[in-house]
Design an enzyme around this catalytic site. Sequence first.
Site, PDB file in Angstrom:
ATOM      1  N   GLU A 126    -122.396  23.492  64.801  1.00  0.00           N
ATOM      2  CA  GLU A 126    -122.126  22.056  64.902  1.00  0.00           C
ATOM      3  C   GLU A 126    -121.682  21.490  63.557  1.00  0.00           C
ATOM      4  O   GLU A 126    -120.769  20.660  63.490  1.00  0.00           O
ATOM      5  CB  GLU A 126    -123.356  21.311  65.423  1.00  0.00           C
ATOM      6  CG  GLU A 126    -123.700  21.613  66.881  1.00  0.00           C
ATOM      7  CD  GLU A 126    -122.644  21.123  67.886  1.00  0.00           C
ATOM      8  OE1 GLU A 126    -121.706  20.403  67.479  1.00  0.00           O
ATOM      9  OE2 GLU A 126    -122.759  21.481  69.076  1.00  0.00           O
ATOM     10  N   ASN A 150    -117.993  19.863  62.707  1.00  0.00           N
ATOM     11  CA  ASN A 150    -117.778  18.516  62.184  1.00  0.00           C
ATOM     12  C   ASN A 150    -116.845  18.531  60.971  1.00  0.00           C
ATOM     13  O   ASN A 150    -116.040  17.619  60.803  1.00  0.00           O
ATOM     14  CB  ASN A 150    -119.111  17.842  61.847  1.00  0.00           C
ATOM     15  CG  ASN A 150    -119.784  17.317  63.105  1.00  0.00           C
ATOM     16  OD1 ASN A 150    -119.203  17.333  64.190  1.00  0.00           O
ATOM     17  ND2 ASN A 150    -121.025  16.851  62.965  1.00  0.00           N
ATOM     18  N   ARG A 181    -111.280  16.098  72.354  1.00  0.00           N
ATOM     19  CA  ARG A 181    -112.086  16.190  73.569  1.00  0.00           C
ATOM     20  C   ARG A 181    -111.450  17.143  74.572  1.00  0.00           C
ATOM     21  O   ARG A 181    -112.132  17.848  75.297  1.00  0.00           O
ATOM     22  CB  ARG A 181    -112.271  14.808  74.192  1.00  0.00           C
ATOM     23  CG  ARG A 181    -113.747  14.426  74.190  1.00  0.00           C
ATOM     24  CD  ARG A 181    -113.969  12.982  74.365  1.00  0.00           C
ATOM     25  NE  ARG A 181    -114.079  12.348  73.059  1.00  0.00           N
ATOM     26  CZ  ARG A 181    -114.284  11.065  72.878  1.00  0.00           C
ATOM     27  NH1 ARG A 181    -114.380  10.270  73.913  1.00  0.00           N
ATOM     28  NH2 ARG A 181    -114.395  10.595  71.669  1.00  0.00           N
TER      29      ARG A 181
HETATM   30  N1  LIG Z   1    -118.597  15.699  58.399  1.00  0.00           N
HETATM   31  C1  LIG Z   1    -118.277  14.508  58.935  1.00  0.00           C
HETATM   32  N2  LIG Z   1    -117.368  13.706  58.354  1.00  0.00           N
HETATM   33  C2  LIG Z   1    -117.041  12.519  58.904  1.00  0.00           C
HETATM   34  N3  LIG Z   1    -117.583  12.038  60.045  1.00  0.00           N
HETATM   35  C3  LIG Z   1    -118.499  12.788  60.668  1.00  0.00           C
HETATM   36  C4  LIG Z   1    -118.899  14.062  60.161  1.00  0.00           C
HETATM   37  N4  LIG Z   1    -119.840  14.572  60.994  1.00  0.00           N
HETATM   38  C5  LIG Z   1    -120.018  13.664  61.967  1.00  0.00           C
HETATM   39  N5  LIG Z   1    -119.219  12.586  61.779  1.00  0.00           N
HETATM   40  C6  LIG Z   1    -119.178  11.369  62.612  1.00  0.00           C
HETATM   41  O1  LIG Z   1    -120.335  11.317  63.415  1.00  0.00           O
HETATM   42  C7  LIG Z   1    -119.974  11.295  64.803  1.00  0.00           C
HETATM   43  C8  LIG Z   1    -120.989  12.044  65.612  1.00  0.00           C
HETATM   44  O2  LIG Z   1    -120.985  13.412  65.278  1.00  0.00           O
HETATM   45  P1  LIG Z   1    -121.534  14.466  66.285  1.00  0.00           P
HETATM   46  O3  LIG Z   1    -122.915  14.089  66.670  1.00  0.00           O
HETATM   47  O4  LIG Z   1    -121.344  15.824  65.707  1.00  0.00           O
HETATM   48  O5  LIG Z   1    -120.636  14.296  67.571  1.00  0.00           O
HETATM   49  P2  LIG Z   1    -119.102  14.641  67.806  1.00  0.00           P
HETATM   50  O6  LIG Z   1    -118.653  15.573  66.730  1.00  0.00           O
HETATM   51  O7  LIG Z   1    -119.097  15.280  69.139  1.00  0.00           O
HETATM   52  O8  LIG Z   1    -118.389  13.354  67.783  1.00  0.00           O
HETATM   53  C9  LIG Z   1    -118.605  11.884  64.836  1.00  0.00           C
HETATM   54  O9  LIG Z   1    -117.862  11.458  65.960  1.00  0.00           O
HETATM   55  C10 LIG Z   1    -118.003  11.364  63.543  1.00  0.00           C
HETATM   56  O10 LIG Z   1    -117.571  10.035  63.681  1.00  0.00           O
HETATM   57 MG   LIG Z   2    -119.752  17.244  66.198  1.00  0.00          MG
END
Ligand SMILES: Nc1ncnc2c1ncn2[C@@H]1O[C@H](COP(=O)(O)OP(=O)(O)O)[C@@H](O)[C@H]1O
Ligand SMILES: [Mg+2]
Lengths: 145, 429
Positions: A50, A54, A103
């Site tokens: 995960e 990200n 998505r």
């Molecule tokens: N490394 C990152 N850099 C920038 N934004 C991030 C990062 N990790 C997470 N985010 C933000 O947090 C939100 C939620 O992350 P996450 O729970 O992993 O769900 P997803 O990746 O499915 O959207 C992401 O949609 C993004 O906006």
């Molecule tokens: Mg994610």
Amino acid sequence: MAAELLRESFEIQGRNYDKAGEVSGEIKVILRDLGIEAASLRRLVIVAFEAEMNVVMYARRGTLTLILTEEDVNLEVRDEGPGIPDIELAFKEGYSTASDEMRELGFGFGMGLPNMKKNSDELKVESEVGKGTLVVAKIRLNSNA
Amino acid sequence: MRELKHGFKIDADKCNGRMNCMRACPTHSIRVKNGKARLIPELCIDCGSCLGVCPTGAISATTITFAELDRFKFKVAVASPALFTQFGMKDTPAQVGLALLDLGFDAVWEYAVDIELIDRAIMDCVKTWPGPFPLISNSCPVIVRLIQVAYPSMVEQLIPVEAPREIAGRELKRRYSQELGLKPEEIAAIYITPCQAKTISILQPAEEAKSYLDGAVGISQVYNDILSKMRRITSIGDTPKGLMSSGELLHWGPPEGEFPKLSREHYLPLTGLTDVIKVFDDIEKGKIRNIEFLECHACQGGCIGGNLTVENLYVARSKNLHLRANMPKPGSSFEKEVERRYAVEDFSLRGSVKPRRIEGEVVDLRERVTRRKRADELSRALPLLNCGLCGAPTCKNHAEDVAAGRAEIGDCVFLSLHRIDILRTFYKK
Ligand SMILES: Nc1ncnc2c1ncn2[C@@H]1O[C@H](COP(=O)(O)OP(=O)(O)O)[C@@H](O)[C@H]1O
Ligand SMILES: [Mg+2]
Ligand code: SF4
């Protein structure tokens, strides 16, 4: 903190969906071959994947560092990217800023951070908007058998 | 640790050290030293990839011989559905069954009932399973062993339901001991198997319980005999035991997978070790969602592609389709028997499957890390060509073997040129 046994770093490229997941695959093989017990290994791979995703989805580039001690496995994932303006919001189940394109690829369910939290014993996220994000996760080892 | 049994043996006299087996092994469990192949038992998953590639036939499957069955008073054959796909288009499962009786079995079990029962038990288990998903089928022993060795974090996803062949063994012993007044141990339940892996699952079940079956005979072992006997059986009415109906021997559901009724939205059938490994890598990362059950078979095409089958996979598959399209559906007695047994039997797995302890784990974590670092350093001195001349399948494996004290770094011909002369003594014509 217990003495460090192993420290290895891996580069993660942003936007490279083709290679996405390779780093977590690699660290899984390392830890499996070291005989880390199944339950910790399982949680660790989920957290690493995960975190890696990200970086791939939101950042330009990043580094995942694996630090093993006799008591726990630590992951430090540092990226150069947009940062997270509201960390609390980002941790909400289902919250996601992923694009439709992501998505369609099967990512962006907004479960990444919540799952990382669930599967680690300690999770810390630090972020600076416009600069980048640091995720630190700790998973305790149940036994060193 | 208890000694691990495996489904095949390497005959050292016949082995010419050609390394085909070492290169074919998906878990890198074979080494070829001094011109002879040997096994690292902890890593072997009994897939049989080595079996077919040996140019001198030095690797053979361990199955039982008919002579070993003499100690039983009553012998019952449980035939893998794959058996019936091995013969001509006109040969029915009932004819194959009669040939088995002619061969010396006292009965042929109506295995389709057990398959149907486990099909239901799996569906029920999937419905009430709290997670993690997907659940993974355990009827292919290679898949179970692959998970134990390479995906230890996934053992709890193996479905805790018995394999159909096991509950067939249990029920046939119950029934015949009652009907014939014999002790269960006087009755032999023999599986007619498409692979040596199922033999080993009987000798040493991964779940560490005792198998209800007493042994397995390979399809290729009985193929010729069945063929010649079948040609002599003119009509089914000829024999006093001719009560068998084809539909009770071979399940009539759709051909893909072993479990006919599992709906395709719920489950994914997967065959072939390479594809299975790809999907397992994704599962481990939590990448696969919305799939509840994976039916996995190590052999391409499922059990009809097993390494103790005779017919080629594609012909067997068309035979299977033909049989299923033309076979009479089993009568109401089949449904009744399924209902009756489903109500009274327990299908949950006895025992549990645990990750396999690998040799290196006898030392503590600190020592394991030291060995890993040492292996990393050592591999920098190696050409990364994976030529195999050191006796390990890859340079990385060689470095690991050296770090674990199993080999000498100088076995690599790039580091010690004189090794070639030593090797020449093993490989000279
Ligand atoms: N490394 C990152 N850099 C920038 N934004 C991030 C990062 N990790 C997470 N985010 C933000 O947090 C939100 C939620 O992350 P996450 O729970 O992993 O769900 P997803 O990746 O499915 O959207 C992401 O949609 C993004 O906006
Ligand atoms: Mg994610
Ligand atoms: S797929 Fe079937 S034949 Fe092949 S190894 Fe597994 S159980 Fe045996």
